[in-house]
Design a protein around this motif. Structure first.
Motif, PDB file in Angstrom:
ATOM      1  N   MET A 274      77.198  45.624  14.751  1.00  0.00           N
ATOM      2  CA  MET A 274      78.498  46.198  15.090  1.00  0.00           C
ATOM      3  C   MET A 274      79.251  45.299  16.055  1.00  0.00           C
ATOM      4  SD  MET A 274      80.475  47.992  17.478  1.00  0.00           S
ATOM      5  CE  MET A 274      79.488  48.934  18.645  1.00  0.00           C
ATOM      6  N   ARG A 275      78.542  44.773  17.045  1.00  0.00           N
ATOM      7  CA  ARG A 275      79.210  43.986  18.076  1.00  0.00           C
ATOM      8  C   ARG A 275      79.632  42.605  17.583  1.00  0.00           C
ATOM      9  NH1 ARG A 275      82.115  46.562  21.568  1.00  0.00           N
ATOM     10  NH2 ARG A 275      80.965  47.873  23.017  1.00  0.00           N
ATOM     11  N   VAL A 276      78.859  41.993  16.721  1.00  0.00           N
ATOM     12  CA  VAL A 276      79.277  40.667  16.255  1.00  0.00           C
ATOM     13  C   VAL A 276      80.567  40.774  15.435  1.00  0.00           C
ATOM     14  CG1 VAL A 276      78.020  40.560  14.039  1.00  0.00           C
ATOM     15  CG2 VAL A 276      78.387  38.476  15.372  1.00  0.00           C
ATOM     16  N   VAL A 277      80.726  41.891  14.701  1.00  0.00           N
ATOM     17  CA  VAL A 277      81.965  42.097  13.935  1.00  0.00           C
ATOM     18  C   VAL A 277      83.120  42.435  14.874  1.00  0.00           C
ATOM     19  CG1 VAL A 277      83.105  43.527  12.203  1.00  0.00           C
ATOM     20  CG2 VAL A 277      80.748  42.804  11.848  1.00  0.00           C
ATOM     21  N   SER A 278      82.899  43.360  15.804  1.00  0.00           N
ATOM     22  CA  SER A 278      83.998  43.776  16.685  1.00  0.00           C
ATOM     23  C   SER A 278      84.428  42.644  17.616  1.00  0.00           C
ATOM     24  CB  SER A 278      83.597  45.016  17.499  1.00  0.00           C
ATOM     25  OG  SER A 278      82.507  44.740  18.351  1.00  0.00           O
ATOM     26  N   ILE A 279      83.458  41.916  18.184  1.00  0.00           N
ATOM     27  CA  ILE A 279      83.820  40.784  19.039  1.00  0.00           C
ATOM     28  C   ILE A 279      84.506  39.701  18.226  1.00  0.00           C
ATOM     29  CG2 ILE A 279      82.907  38.920  20.485  1.00  0.00           C
ATOM     30  CD1 ILE A 279      80.720  40.828  21.399  1.00  0.00           C
TER      31      ILE A 279
ATOM     32  N   LEU B 146      79.147  37.829  31.551  1.00  0.00           N
ATOM     33  CA  LEU B 146      79.234  39.027  32.387  1.00  0.00           C
ATOM     34  C   LEU B 146      80.258  40.021  31.833  1.00  0.00           C
ATOM     35  CD1 LEU B 146      79.159  37.378  35.940  1.00  0.00           C
ATOM     36  CD2 LEU B 146      77.365  38.806  34.934  1.00  0.00           C
ATOM     37  N   ASN B 147      81.471  39.551  31.578  1.00  0.00           N
ATOM     38  CA  ASN B 147      82.559  40.443  31.185  1.00  0.00           C
ATOM     39  C   ASN B 147      82.423  40.969  29.766  1.00  0.00           C
ATOM     40  OD1 ASN B 147      84.409  40.614  33.444  1.00  0.00           O
ATOM     41  ND2 ASN B 147      84.813  38.446  33.148  1.00  0.00           N
ATOM     42  N   ILE B 148      82.000  40.129  28.832  1.00  0.00           N
ATOM     43  CA  ILE B 148      81.989  40.522  27.421  1.00  0.00           C
ATOM     44  C   ILE B 148      80.584  40.892  26.955  1.00  0.00           C
ATOM     45  CG2 ILE B 148      82.804  39.964  25.120  1.00  0.00           C
ATOM     46  CD1 ILE B 148      84.987  39.754  27.204  1.00  0.00           C
ATOM     47  N   VAL B 149      79.643  39.947  27.057  1.00  0.00           N
ATOM     48  CA  VAL B 149      78.294  40.217  26.549  1.00  0.00           C
ATOM     49  C   VAL B 149      77.642  41.369  27.317  1.00  0.00           C
ATOM     50  CG1 VAL B 149      75.979  39.275  26.203  1.00  0.00           C
ATOM     51  CG2 VAL B 149      77.978  37.847  25.739  1.00  0.00           C
ATOM     52  N   GLY B 150      77.662  41.291  28.649  1.00  0.00           N
ATOM     53  CA  GLY B 150      77.050  42.343  29.441  1.00  0.00           C
ATOM     54  C   GLY B 150      77.670  43.701  29.166  1.00  0.00           C
ATOM     55  N   PHE B 151      79.000  43.749  29.169  1.00  0.00           N
ATOM     56  CA  PHE B 151      79.685  45.020  28.948  1.00  0.00           C
ATOM     57  C   PHE B 151      79.436  45.559  27.539  1.00  0.00           C
ATOM     58  CE2 PHE B 151      83.322  47.530  27.579  1.00  0.00           C
ATOM     59  CZ  PHE B 151      83.461  48.434  28.600  1.00  0.00           C
ATOM     60  N   THR B 152      79.637  44.738  26.525  1.00  0.00           N
ATOM     61  CA  THR B 152      79.568  45.242  25.151  1.00  0.00           C
ATOM     62  C   THR B 152      78.159  45.633  24.738  1.00  0.00           C
ATOM     63  OG1 THR B 152      79.377  42.958  24.304  1.00  0.00           O
ATOM     64  CG2 THR B 152      81.588  43.919  24.399  1.00  0.00           C
ATOM     65  N   MET B 153      77.157  44.815  25.071  1.00  0.00           N
ATOM     66  CA  MET B 153      75.804  45.116  24.613  1.00  0.00           C
ATOM     67  C   MET B 153      75.170  46.247  25.423  1.00  0.00           C
ATOM     68  SD  MET B 153      75.794  43.309  22.024  1.00  0.00           S
ATOM     69  CE  MET B 153      74.270  44.103  21.508  1.00  0.00           C
ATOM     70  N   LEU B 154      75.340  46.226  26.737  1.00  0.00           N
ATOM     71  CA  LEU B 154      74.769  47.309  27.548  1.00  0.00           C
ATOM     72  C   LEU B 154      75.402  48.654  27.189  1.00  0.00           C
ATOM     73  CD1 LEU B 154      74.562  45.542  31.032  1.00  0.00           C
ATOM     74  CD2 LEU B 154      72.627  46.283  29.631  1.00  0.00           C
TER      75      LEU B 154
ATOM     76  N   ALA C  51      90.826  34.312  28.232  1.00  0.00           N
ATOM     77  CA  ALA C  51      90.235  35.519  27.662  1.00  0.00           C
ATOM     78  C   ALA C  51      89.665  35.232  26.267  1.00  0.00           C
ATOM     79  CB  ALA C  51      91.281  36.629  27.586  1.00  0.00           C
ATOM     80  N   ALA C  52      90.422  34.479  25.461  1.00  0.00           N
ATOM     81  CA  ALA C  52      89.954  34.140  24.113  1.00  0.00           C
ATOM     82  C   ALA C  52      88.678  33.312  24.164  1.00  0.00           C
ATOM     83  CB  ALA C  52      91.054  33.381  23.364  1.00  0.00           C
ATOM     84  N   TRP C  53      88.607  32.351  25.079  1.00  0.00           N
ATOM     85  CA  TRP C  53      87.404  31.526  25.197  1.00  0.00           C
ATOM     86  C   TRP C  53      86.201  32.365  25.605  1.00  0.00           C
ATOM     87  CZ3 TRP C  53      87.219  27.576  22.463  1.00  0.00           C
ATOM     88  CH2 TRP C  53      88.247  26.638  22.392  1.00  0.00           C
ATOM     89  N   GLN C  54      86.412  33.371  26.451  1.00  0.00           N
ATOM     90  CA  GLN C  54      85.301  34.253  26.819  1.00  0.00           C
ATOM     91  C   GLN C  54      84.786  35.029  25.613  1.00  0.00           C
ATOM     92  OE1 GLN C  54      85.536  36.343  30.801  1.00  0.00           O
ATOM     93  NE2 GLN C  54      87.615  35.559  30.684  1.00  0.00           N
ATOM     94  N   LEU C  55      85.689  35.446  24.745  1.00  0.00           N
ATOM     95  CA  LEU C  55      85.278  36.125  23.522  1.00  0.00           C
ATOM     96  C   LEU C  55      84.552  35.169  22.585  1.00  0.00           C
ATOM     97  CD1 LEU C  55      88.362  38.414  22.922  1.00  0.00           C
ATOM     98  CD2 LEU C  55      86.018  39.185  23.203  1.00  0.00           C
TER      99      LEU C  55
ATOM    100  N   HIS D 148      82.535  28.011  34.115  1.00  0.00           N
ATOM    101  CA  HIS D 148      83.038  29.291  34.624  1.00  0.00           C
ATOM    102  C   HIS D 148      83.346  30.254  33.475  1.00  0.00           C
ATOM    103  CE1 HIS D 148      83.014  27.994  38.674  1.00  0.00           C
ATOM    104  NE2 HIS D 148      84.096  27.245  38.646  1.00  0.00           N
ATOM    105  N   VAL D 149      83.906  29.734  32.392  1.00  0.00           N
ATOM    106  CA  VAL D 149      84.230  30.571  31.238  1.00  0.00           C
ATOM    107  C   VAL D 149      82.952  31.125  30.607  1.00  0.00           C
ATOM    108  CG1 VAL D 149      85.067  30.501  28.855  1.00  0.00           C
ATOM    109  CG2 VAL D 149      86.471  29.577  30.686  1.00  0.00           C
ATOM    110  N   ILE D 150      81.909  30.308  30.535  1.00  0.00           N
ATOM    111  CA  ILE D 150      80.635  30.768  29.962  1.00  0.00           C
ATOM    112  C   ILE D 150      80.048  31.897  30.804  1.00  0.00           C
ATOM    113  CG2 ILE D 150      78.244  30.105  29.478  1.00  0.00           C
ATOM    114  CD1 ILE D 150      79.312  27.311  28.745  1.00  0.00           C
TER     115      ILE D 150
END
Length: 232
Positions: free
Chosen positions: A28-33, A68-76, A173-177, A61-63
């Motif tokens: 689900m997350r690989v599609v939504s992200i 933190l912002n995307i992977v941590g939030f979405t998967m947790l 923001a796009a690079w973080q995604l 810094h982007v990595i």
């Protein structure tokens, strides 16, 4: 923008729960992200913004911010939704202001004004009201994951302000995604073997698309613009 963001993420929580009923978390997350990433990359391209990052260290810094912002939030948050009720997971995830204020005090030197202290006390009280009734038998793992969602999100927000990444806000923001998409996509074959979408119902697929375009694309567009304008 905060009001618009509240609606975007507010509707995304039940959408995620609907999607996760038929689709495993990583699929689900690989599609939504991926949809969110494509949406923001398209915005950067169509608006003629620059994809460039000003300094070499900004890539690191982007990595870190993306993890933190995307992977941590979405998967947790995804795993929390599988283990606990949607309302409580959402509310505990939005304890983020507590952690962001504490991290901002430590890392950015932001002061605790009287209104901010009052807000934090109210937030902490609400947190206690949610968790205390469950503490007698042990706090469910889902709620601990929801709490971890808020902590990583708060840390990522403050880290982004501390790093002061040189570059267009939407492009950052796009690079973080992009970072999050590559990480989650690499995990799919290791955790789930392959994408599991064929068994999903139409509502689950629609909910996944909504989570991607609105919950990731639009919401992160708003969020990362807000972060640059307001105190953590």
């Amino acid at each position: 923008m905060l009001v618009a963001l509240s609606f975007a993420w507010g509707f995304t929580w039940p959408a995620m729960r609907t999607a996760l009923a038929d689709i495993p978390p990583f699929s689900m997350r690989v599609v939504s992200i991926g949809l969110g990433m494509a949406s923001l990359l398209a915005v950067v391209k169509l608006q003629g913004r620059s994809f460039a990052l000003g300094r070499r260290r900004d890539r690191l810094h982007v990595i870190v911010a993306g993890m933190l912002n995307i992977v941590g939030f979405t998967m947790l948050s995804s795993f929390a939704l599988l283990l606990a009720g949607t309302g409580r997971v959402a509310m505990l995830s939005y304890t983020m202001p507590i952690w962001a204020a504490l991290f901002a005090w430590l890392a950015l030197g932001e002061r605790f004004s009287v209104p901010r202290v009052l807000a934090l006390v109210l937030c902490a009280t609400g947190l206690a009201i949610i968790i205390y009734p469950l503490a007698a038998t042990g706090v469910p793992l889902g709620l601990l994951l929801a709490l971890a969602t808020g902590i990583t999100w708060g840390a990522g927000t403050v880290y982004l302000k501390w790093a002061r990444i040189s570059g267009d806000t939407v492009a950052v923001a796009a690079w973080q995604l992009v970072v999050a998409f590559l990480f989650v996509a690499a995990c799919v074959p290791l955790v789930e073997g392959s994408l599991h979408l064929s068994q999903a119902s139409a509502p689950a697929l629609f909910a996944t698309a909504f989570t991607g375009v609105i919950g990731s694309g639009l919401a992160y567009y708003l969020w990362f613009r807000i972060v640059g304008r307001l105190p953590a």
